[in-house]
Design a protein around this motif. Structure first.
Motif, PDB file in Angstrom:
ATOM      1  N   PRO A  26       0.808  -1.220   0.000  1.00  0.00           N
ATOM      2  CA  PRO A  26       0.000   0.000   0.000  1.00  0.00           C
ATOM      3  C   PRO A  26       0.841   1.269   0.000  1.00  0.00           C
ATOM      4  O   PRO A  26       0.374   2.325  -0.379  1.00  0.00           O
ATOM      5  CB  PRO A  26      -0.808  -0.114   1.290  1.00  0.00           C
ATOM      6  CG  PRO A  26      -0.011  -1.009   2.174  1.00  0.00           C
ATOM      7  CD  PRO A  26       0.701  -1.979   1.285  1.00  0.00           C
ATOM      8  N   GLY A  27       2.094   1.204   0.398  1.00  0.00           N
ATOM      9  CA  GLY A  27       2.960   2.387   0.413  1.00  0.00           C
ATOM     10  C   GLY A  27       2.644   3.292   1.596  1.00  0.00           C
ATOM     11  O   GLY A  27       1.719   3.054   2.391  1.00  0.00           O
ATOM     12  N   TYR A  28       3.432   4.368   1.729  1.00  0.00           N
ATOM     13  CA  TYR A  28       3.241   5.290   2.845  1.00  0.00           C
ATOM     14  C   TYR A  28       3.583   6.701   2.373  1.00  0.00           C
ATOM     15  O   TYR A  28       4.583   6.920   1.685  1.00  0.00           O
ATOM     16  CB  TYR A  28       4.154   4.901   4.007  1.00  0.00           C
ATOM     17  CG  TYR A  28       4.094   5.860   5.175  1.00  0.00           C
ATOM     18  CD1 TYR A  28       3.017   5.833   6.067  1.00  0.00           C
ATOM     19  CD2 TYR A  28       5.100   6.790   5.361  1.00  0.00           C
ATOM     20  CE1 TYR A  28       2.974   6.726   7.139  1.00  0.00           C
ATOM     21  CE2 TYR A  28       5.057   7.688   6.427  1.00  0.00           C
ATOM     22  CZ  TYR A  28       3.986   7.661   7.308  1.00  0.00           C
ATOM     23  OH  TYR A  28       3.948   8.552   8.359  1.00  0.00           O
ATOM     24  N   ALA A  29       2.698   7.657   2.741  1.00  0.00           N
ATOM     25  CA  ALA A  29       2.936   9.056   2.387  1.00  0.00           C
ATOM     26  C   ALA A  29       2.552   9.937   3.557  1.00  0.00           C
ATOM     27  O   ALA A  29       1.567   9.679   4.251  1.00  0.00           O
ATOM     28  CB  ALA A  29       2.097   9.436   1.163  1.00  0.00           C
ATOM     29  N   MET A  30       3.372  10.980   3.808  1.00  0.00           N
ATOM     30  CA  MET A  30       3.085  11.906   4.900  1.00  0.00           C
ATOM     31  C   MET A  30       3.292  13.335   4.406  1.00  0.00           C
ATOM     32  O   MET A  30       4.303  13.641   3.771  1.00  0.00           O
ATOM     33  CB  MET A  30       4.017  11.634   6.089  1.00  0.00           C
ATOM     34  CG  MET A  30       3.707  12.554   7.287  1.00  0.00           C
ATOM     35  SD  MET A  30       4.799  12.245   8.703  1.00  0.00           S
ATOM     36  CE  MET A  30       6.340  12.898   8.074  1.00  0.00           C
ATOM     37  N   LEU A  31       2.312  14.175   4.744  1.00  0.00           N
ATOM     38  CA  LEU A  31       2.383  15.578   4.383  1.00  0.00           C
ATOM     39  C   LEU A  31       2.440  16.394   5.657  1.00  0.00           C
ATOM     40  O   LEU A  31       1.634  16.185   6.583  1.00  0.00           O
ATOM     41  CB  LEU A  31       1.163  16.008   3.566  1.00  0.00           C
ATOM     42  CG  LEU A  31       0.968  15.286   2.220  1.00  0.00           C
ATOM     43  CD1 LEU A  31      -0.347  15.713   1.586  1.00  0.00           C
ATOM     44  CD2 LEU A  31       2.133  15.593   1.285  1.00  0.00           C
ATOM     45  N   ALA A  32       3.410  17.272   5.798  1.00  0.00           N
ATOM     46  CA  ALA A  32       3.577  18.089   7.013  1.00  0.00           C
ATOM     47  C   ALA A  32       3.649  19.553   6.616  1.00  0.00           C
ATOM     48  O   ALA A  32       4.338  19.921   5.661  1.00  0.00           O
ATOM     49  CB  ALA A  32       4.851  17.667   7.736  1.00  0.00           C
ATOM     50  N   TYR A  33       2.895  20.403   7.353  1.00  0.00           N
ATOM     51  CA  TYR A  33       2.930  21.845   7.087  1.00  0.00           C
ATOM     52  C   TYR A  33       2.564  22.580   8.375  1.00  0.00           C
ATOM     53  O   TYR A  33       1.471  22.359   8.942  1.00  0.00           O
ATOM     54  CB  TYR A  33       1.960  22.225   5.972  1.00  0.00           C
ATOM     55  CG  TYR A  33       1.908  23.717   5.720  1.00  0.00           C
ATOM     56  CD1 TYR A  33       2.968  24.341   5.047  1.00  0.00           C
ATOM     57  CD2 TYR A  33       0.842  24.470   6.186  1.00  0.00           C
ATOM     58  CE1 TYR A  33       2.935  25.699   4.832  1.00  0.00           C
ATOM     59  CE2 TYR A  33       0.817  25.845   5.966  1.00  0.00           C
ATOM     60  CZ  TYR A  33       1.865  26.459   5.277  1.00  0.00           C
ATOM     61  OH  TYR A  33       1.844  27.826   5.098  1.00  0.00           O
ATOM     62  N   ASN A  34       3.504  23.412   8.849  1.00  0.00           N
ATOM     63  CA  ASN A  34       3.266  24.282  10.015  1.00  0.00           C
ATOM     64  C   ASN A  34       2.785  23.491  11.231  1.00  0.00           C
ATOM     65  O   ASN A  34       1.803  23.837  11.887  1.00  0.00           O
ATOM     66  CB  ASN A  34       2.247  25.345   9.644  1.00  0.00           C
ATOM     67  CG  ASN A  34       2.261  26.518  10.618  1.00  0.00           C
ATOM     68  OD1 ASN A  34       3.242  26.713  11.359  1.00  0.00           O
ATOM     69  ND2 ASN A  34       1.181  27.277  10.660  1.00  0.00           N
ATOM     70  N   GLY A  35       3.452  22.389  11.511  1.00  0.00           N
ATOM     71  CA  GLY A  35       3.148  21.573  12.683  1.00  0.00           C
ATOM     72  C   GLY A  35       2.036  20.602  12.478  1.00  0.00           C
ATOM     73  O   GLY A  35       1.698  19.846  13.411  1.00  0.00           O
ATOM     74  N   THR A  36       1.398  20.598  11.301  1.00  0.00           N
ATOM     75  CA  THR A  36       0.300  19.668  11.030  1.00  0.00           C
ATOM     76  C   THR A  36       0.795  18.599  10.069  1.00  0.00           C
ATOM     77  O   THR A  36       1.420  18.926   9.048  1.00  0.00           O
ATOM     78  CB  THR A  36      -0.888  20.411  10.396  1.00  0.00           C
ATOM     79  OG1 THR A  36      -1.324  21.456  11.280  1.00  0.00           O
ATOM     80  CG2 THR A  36      -2.054  19.464  10.154  1.00  0.00           C
ATOM     81  N   THR A  37       0.512  17.371  10.408  1.00  0.00           N
ATOM     82  CA  THR A  37       0.941  16.250   9.546  1.00  0.00           C
ATOM     83  C   THR A  37      -0.259  15.431   9.142  1.00  0.00           C
ATOM     84  O   THR A  37      -1.218  15.291   9.908  1.00  0.00           O
ATOM     85  CB  THR A  37       1.959  15.350  10.275  1.00  0.00           C
ATOM     86  OG1 THR A  37       1.326  14.832  11.458  1.00  0.00           O
ATOM     87  CG2 THR A  37       3.211  16.121  10.659  1.00  0.00           C
ATOM     88  N   ILE A  38      -0.185  14.916   7.937  1.00  0.00           N
ATOM     89  CA  ILE A  38      -1.231  14.033   7.412  1.00  0.00           C
ATOM     90  C   ILE A  38      -0.515  12.787   6.900  1.00  0.00           C
ATOM     91  O   ILE A  38       0.374  12.858   6.069  1.00  0.00           O
ATOM     92  CB  ILE A  38      -2.015  14.691   6.284  1.00  0.00           C
ATOM     93  CG1 ILE A  38      -2.735  15.952   6.779  1.00  0.00           C
ATOM     94  CG2 ILE A  38      -3.039  13.715   5.696  1.00  0.00           C
ATOM     95  CD1 ILE A  38      -3.433  16.712   5.686  1.00  0.00           C
ATOM     96  N   GLU A  39      -0.939  11.648   7.401  1.00  0.00           N
ATOM     97  CA  GLU A  39      -0.345  10.375   6.991  1.00  0.00           C
ATOM     98  C   GLU A  39      -1.402   9.558   6.264  1.00  0.00           C
ATOM     99  O   GLU A  39      -2.537   9.479   6.707  1.00  0.00           O
ATOM    100  CB  GLU A  39       0.168   9.605   8.216  1.00  0.00           C
ATOM    101  CG  GLU A  39       1.275  10.333   8.970  1.00  0.00           C
ATOM    102  CD  GLU A  39       1.770   9.535  10.177  1.00  0.00           C
ATOM    103  OE1 GLU A  39       1.263   8.406  10.361  1.00  0.00           O
ATOM    104  OE2 GLU A  39       2.631  10.056  10.895  1.00  0.00           O
ATOM    105  N   THR A  40      -1.007   8.940   5.187  1.00  0.00           N
ATOM    106  CA  THR A  40      -1.923   8.109   4.419  1.00  0.00           C
ATOM    107  C   THR A  40      -1.101   7.187   3.539  1.00  0.00           C
ATOM    108  O   THR A  40       0.121   7.344   3.392  1.00  0.00           O
ATOM    109  CB  THR A  40      -2.868   8.962   3.555  1.00  0.00           C
ATOM    110  OG1 THR A  40      -3.766   8.084   2.862  1.00  0.00           O
ATOM    111  CG2 THR A  40      -2.104   9.779   2.546  1.00  0.00           C
ATOM    112  N   SER A  41      -1.796   6.240   2.924  1.00  0.00           N
ATOM    113  CA  SER A  41      -1.090   5.343   2.002  1.00  0.00           C
ATOM    114  C   SER A  41      -0.855   6.071   0.678  1.00  0.00           C
ATOM    115  O   SER A  41      -1.554   7.030   0.330  1.00  0.00           O
ATOM    116  CB  SER A  41      -1.901   4.066   1.780  1.00  0.00           C
ATOM    117  OG  SER A  41      -3.098   4.377   1.096  1.00  0.00           O
TER     118      SER A  41
END
Length: 434
Positions: A26-41
């Motif tokens: 499924p893989g792994y991806a993370m988006l981070a901006y100004n202390g906020t992170t979003i993790e998803t496949s």
């Protein structure tokens, strides 16, 4: 149909391949901006991006196409307006050709702004207004044509010149045409209108100056141009004595006339009509001696029957010498009816009555001419030979009146006398009874 089926198979194959990859990793991806992170496949992120792109694309297309109905409505309205203008223009032109001036002017003016060729509407409308004698309306339409199509100045100017010429505004028309001639020096219709204006103004000098261009651009056929040139120079020659005071001496009048004669082109000085006019003007200027000498030289140089006839009308100072000159021409032209008529006239001037009768009879034998009949009748009457004069007069009348229709004529005096005398015996018994 085959393409749709093939596309469906490709989509299914790609979907199966992607599904298999998602199960395997499924893989792994993370988006981070100004202390906020979003993790998803990784695959979920890809799906979100694809859906986001599709939604954005749809939204942009929706916004763009939402304005199309207004544009289409505007285009439809413009098309309808132009179509209506075209129909009105056609109706207006038909009305113009049928002479329905008011209807033509109204339709052409209404449709001018939306017409594909507004110049046609304005010019045709101006013509319709002119035909109704609405000068102000015609001028306004011509001015609107200039504002709408300024590059068509020659066409507008020509239409205006036509209207001005028909109105009788010759001076204004001439100024307009001179301006148009500078703009379009080779325009044959401008030259044709200029000729008409010069004739209307009786500006023969201006028309004479225009003649070379009329010939160069073949505005008229050669015969018409020759006639026009003859008219111009005849008019100019005819005005030579107009401004000379009546009390002026012979020399002054002769000088003015000769100045105009010398300015004529050589071909015009050989023209019989111009020569005849010059001789008549010489006589008017009280210079018949000059007229006789001029004609004698002309005839000696080139024989011309018309000039020979004219020579007989000129009264030279020495009538005997004039007669001898005319007799000298008999050697080369013994069968000339004109010469015999001239000899008859000059013989009468010399009081050679018998020879005059002989010459006039010989002229009639060669050519039956009303002029000769008149001269011979007059001479015989003068000599007292009334019976012969009457006979000649009748011959001349028959020559001039061969196509008279048959008409009932009154009975002769002899017949009337006979009827009255035969009626008299019948009346006598009645009187005796009374």
């Amino acid at each position: 149909m085959k393409r749709l089926l093939l596309l469906l198979l490709v989509v299914l194959a790609v979907g199966a391949w992607v599904g298999e990859k998602m199960v395997q990793d499924p893989g792994y991806a993370m988006l981070a901006y100004n202390g906020t992170t979003i993790e998803t496949s990784l695959w979920v992120l890809i799906v979100i991006l694809v859906l986001g792109f599709a939604i954005l694309h749809w939204l942009i297309n929706f916004l763009l196409h939402s304005k199309m109905p207004h544009t289409r409505i505007k285009e439809w309205r413009e098309h309808r307006r132009h179509s209506l203008a075209q129909r009105k223009t056609m109706k207006g032109l038909l009305a113009l050709s049928e002479g329905k001036w008011w209807q033509a002017q109204r339709l052409l003016k209404q449709s001018a702004n939306d017409a594909q060729l507004p110049l046609v509407n304005y010019l045709a409308g101006a013509r319709a207004a002119h035909e109704q004698r609405e000068d102000k309306a015609a001028d306004e339409l011509l001015q609107q044509a200039r504002s709408a199509v300024p590059q068509a100045e020659v066409a507008i100017g020509v239409s205006q010149a036509q209207i001005q010429l028909e109105r009788g505004e010759y001076e204004t028309c001439l100024a307009n045409l001179i301006r148009l001639r500078r703009l379009a020096p080779k325009n044959t219709y401008v030259l044709r209108l200029l000729k008409s204006v010069y004739v209307s103004l009786e500006d023969w000098q201006g028309l004479t100056n225009l003649l070379p261009d009329l010939r160069k651009h073949k505005v008229f056929n050669p015969a018409e141009l020759d006639k026009l040139e003859q008219t111009c120079y005849a008019q100019l020659l005819g005005t030579a004595l107009a401004n000379i005071p009546a009390e002026a001496d012979v020399e002054t009048r002769l000088k003015a006339l000769n100045r105009e004669w010398d300015s004529l082109p050589n071909r015009m000085s050989q023209d019989e009509l111009i020569v005849r006019q010059y001789v008549e003007l010489l006589i008017e200027a009280r210079s018949e001696e000059k007229a006789e000498s001029f004609l004698r030289t002309k005839i000696k140089k080139e024989w011309d029957e018309g000039l020979v006839r004219l020579y007989g009308r000129v009264q030279a100072a020495d009538a005997h010498k004039q007669l001898e000159v005319a007799k000298g021409w008999l050697k080369k032209h013994p069968d000339s009816a004109s010469l015999k008529l001239t000899l008859g006239r000059i013989s009468m001037r010399n009081e050679h009555w018998g020879k005059a009768v002989d010459y006039l009879e010989e002229s009639l034998a060669l050519e039956k001419s009303p002029e000769t009949y008149s001269e011979l009748t007059r001479l015989l009457t003068h000599l007292g030979d009334n019976e012969r004069s009457l006979s000649i007069m009748q011959d001349g009348m028959e020559l001039m009146s061969t196509d008279l229709p048959p008409l009932p004529l009154p009975q002769s005096d002899t017949t009337a006398d006979t009827e009255s005398s035969s009626a008299a015996p019948e009346a006598a018994p009645a009187e005796s009874k009374a």
